[in-house]
Scaffold this active site. Structure first.
Site, short mmCIF file in Angstrom:
data_model
loop_
_atom_site.label_atom_id
_atom_site.label_comp_id
_atom_site.label_asym_id
_atom_site.label_seq_id
_atom_site.Cartn_x
_atom_site.Cartn_y
_atom_site.Cartn_z
N GLY A 1 19.34 55.54 7.45
CA GLY A 1 20.40 54.65 8.00
C GLY A 1 20.16 54.80 9.53
CB CYS A 2 22.74 54.25 12.43
SG CYS A 2 22.62 54.66 14.12
CG PHE A 3 17.31 56.20 15.17
CD1 PHE A 3 18.55 55.83 15.95
CD2 PHE A 3 16.31 55.74 15.10
CE1 PHE A 3 18.05 54.96 16.96
CE2 PHE A 3 15.84 55.13 16.23
CZ PHE A 3 16.69 54.70 17.01
CD1 TRP A 4 21.23 56.66 18.04
CD2 TRP A 4 23.18 55.32 17.78
NE1 TRP A 4 20.83 55.44 18.80
CE2 TRP A 4 21.98 54.77 18.59
CE3 TRP A 4 24.25 54.91 17.60
CZ2 TRP A 4 22.35 53.59 19.26
CZ3 TRP A 4 24.71 53.54 18.18
CH2 TRP A 4 23.57 53.14 19.15
N GLY A 5 23.14 58.93 13.77
CA GLY A 5 23.78 59.95 12.93
C GLY A 5 23.25 61.02 12.12
#
Length: 181
Positions: free
Chosen positions: A33-37
């Site tokens: 998913g979103c690489f930030w998290g």
């Protein structure tokens, strides 16, 4: 009007990768998913020495965030994890991977939709491949829905733009959709 072909289109190069990691470290690459998290979750694990967010698994050389978001590169938002195997095993990283996202949704994590948000394990050697498959098969036993996580050889990892690195830390957020629980 003259249209120029995008000269960056073609198969992504395969390993070797640029630059060594920290001394004695091993590399793992995950998309969840979103690489930030995802990056924030892996950074919390004792024995993880270094992380970077970026793009991998596609066919465009050196893609930008904008290109990846337009769904034309084939890349996933991914996290490269360098870890000390004396402190944390690859199997433990795989356990964390399964906990931080839903591996049964194709090209979607929460509100994020698109192939760049797919669930994938990019293995760097035969040992990681074997461990990833065994881990997936074990995880499947505890799930009703079919796991759709791709398990594929690692290819070139393109580090995302600097403002994406440790994004949540830079913006005072402890995490986003991905959490280790």
């Amino acid at each position: 009007m003259i249209k120029l072909r995008n000269r960056n289109v073609g198969p992504a190069p395969t390993p070797p990768f640029e630059g060594p990691g920290p001394d004695g470290a091993e590399r793992a690459t995950f998309a969840a998913g979103c690489f930030w998290g995802v990056e924030a979750a892996f950074r919390q694990i004792h024995g993880v020495l270094q992380t970077a967010v970026g793009y991998t698994g596609g066919h465009v050389l050196d893609p930008s965030y904008g290109q990846v978001c337009r769904h034309r590169t084939g890349h996933a938002e991914a996290v490269e994890v360098w870890f000390d195997p004396a402190q944390v095993s690859y199997a433990e990283l795989l356990e964390a991977f399964w906990r931080i996202h839903n591996p049964t949704t194709r090209n979607r994590q929460g509100l994020d939709v698109g192939s760049q948000y797919r669930s994938a394990i990019f293995y760097h050697d035969a040992g990681q491949q074997k461990a990833a498959i065994a881990s997936r098969d074990t995880e499947q036993q505890s799930r009703r829905r079919q796991i759709v996580t791709q398990i594929t050889p690692a290819s070139a990892f393109y580090r995302a733009e600097e403002h994406h690195q440790r994004y949540l830390e830079k913006h005072g957020h402890p995490g986003c959709a991905a959490t280790i629980g």
